[in-house]
Scaffold this motif. Sequence first.
Motif, short mmCIF file in Angstrom:
data_model
loop_
_atom_site.label_atom_id
_atom_site.label_comp_id
_atom_site.label_asym_id
_atom_site.label_seq_id
_atom_site.Cartn_x
_atom_site.Cartn_y
_atom_site.Cartn_z
N SER A 261 0.83 -1.22 0.00
CA SER A 261 0.00 0.00 0.00
C SER A 261 0.86 1.27 0.00
O SER A 261 0.47 2.26 -0.59
N GLN A 262 2.00 1.24 0.64
CA GLN A 262 2.86 2.42 0.55
C GLN A 262 3.77 2.33 -0.65
O GLN A 262 4.05 3.33 -1.31
N HIS A 265 2.76 3.98 -3.94
CA HIS A 265 2.79 5.43 -4.12
C HIS A 265 3.89 5.87 -5.06
O HIS A 265 3.75 6.82 -5.81
N GLU A 360 -2.70 0.62 7.62
CA GLU A 360 -2.32 2.01 7.43
C GLU A 360 -3.26 2.72 6.48
O GLU A 360 -3.51 3.92 6.61
N ASP A 364 -4.85 6.59 6.03
CA ASP A 364 -4.68 7.45 4.86
C ASP A 364 -5.99 8.16 4.50
O ASP A 364 -5.98 9.26 3.98
ZN ZN Z 1 -1.03 6.12 1.17
#
Ligand code: ZN
Length: 432
Positions: A261-262, A265, A360, A364
């Motif tokens: 998920s990070q 980015h 997380e 967000d």
């Molecule tokens: Zn994010």
Amino acid sequence: MVAIKRLNSADAGFTVALDELLAFEGAQDDRIEQTVAAILADVKKRGDAAVIEYTNRFDRLSAKSMAELELSRAELEAALASLPAERRAALEAAAARVRAYHEKQPLQGWQYEEADGTLLGQKVTPLDRVGLYVPGGKAAYPSSVLMNAIPAHVAGVGELIMVVPTPDGEHNKLVLAAAALAGVDRVFCIGGAQAVGALAYGTATVPQVDKIVGPGNAYVAAAKRRVFGIVGIDMVAGPSEILVVCDGSTDPDWVAMDLFSQAEHDELAQSILVCPDGAYLDRVAASIEKLLPTMPRRAVIEASLSGRGALIQVRDMEEACAIANRIAPEHLELSIADAEQWVPKIRHAGAIFIGPYTSESLGDYCAGPNHVLPTSGSARFSSPLGVYDFQKRSSLIRVSKTGAQTLGRIASTLAHGEGLPAHAKSAEFRLD
Ligand code: ZN
Ligand code: HSO
């Protein structure tokens, strides 16, 4: 196979390997610096005319006046009204939760009176006017509009001006809808260093602001750094980071997806997993292999994981927490059965996600706390964006006649010591 690094804290050279993993230099490109300096100088000198020229050139538009580049309240409301019902409801639910959380934050002024009638205190005032930069294209996150605008609004900022580039004249409906919901006052469809310059110096059309917040590309970051001092700026954020500390009890698919998920980015984003159980790290590695091909953004994820990602085996949870503090990550997930117990050990993290259900990604979008967080280890000394970033403090001092006698003698003595006789006299004049 995704070439994600494996480290073991028991290995000789681990500390050096960890330092290398964390080393990150935000590139300071001379060419970008020069371009930005020239654009800022031009905007300062020629105002709207320069902003229109750069906007037409970079965003391929043909605007003749700034009026054409400003959106009306009605256009923002129309964007909100045009959203599919489910999206609108989700955006509204997120905005309400973010607002409720931030409403706990405002700093309150205070004062106290001394026995001789002298009064001391602190007065809190919201900023008059704030500029919010929103990137265009793919990096335009409506959630970031909420995360920046809502705290400003809760702080009581007088006017909130948003700038967002619209390459080829394409508007991002969700971004405009978020602006409508978050209480943005004016929106200009301009971006890049020229938008930062317009906000910092003010033009005939764009009002000068007191602080500029919001993420942007390298040009925007360079421009913000350059105008700092004329206006305030928020932090200049680095790539996204997540550190998952796991005891081995969470479904490895969940952890793999949290790392993704990070990673999705940015190729430079950093996703790290720390766990005392080597066999569990193998299971997460297998989940990564299994899940990656299913991800639309797999190229970005793979580049990020094989570039700056790592799976780290540690001796125990104590050591895992020590490493978390060393890393001071933007996001820290404690994916641990008794996660709460380890929170007191964590000193440095932008946001701490407690327990296996707290992904997380919930933070967000909609948990409530801000998603603008300190990156690159700066959680050692800085905090999430909040209402307090849109407020400032003034000291209050009201010295009574009696107070002036005591304070006057102290001040006079110190002023003579510093060789500043006017200071001394100004205090002495008030002595009986
Ligand atoms: Zn994010
Ligand atoms: N994780 C990002 C914020 C974000 N995520 C926006 C999705 N949309 C900040 O590090």
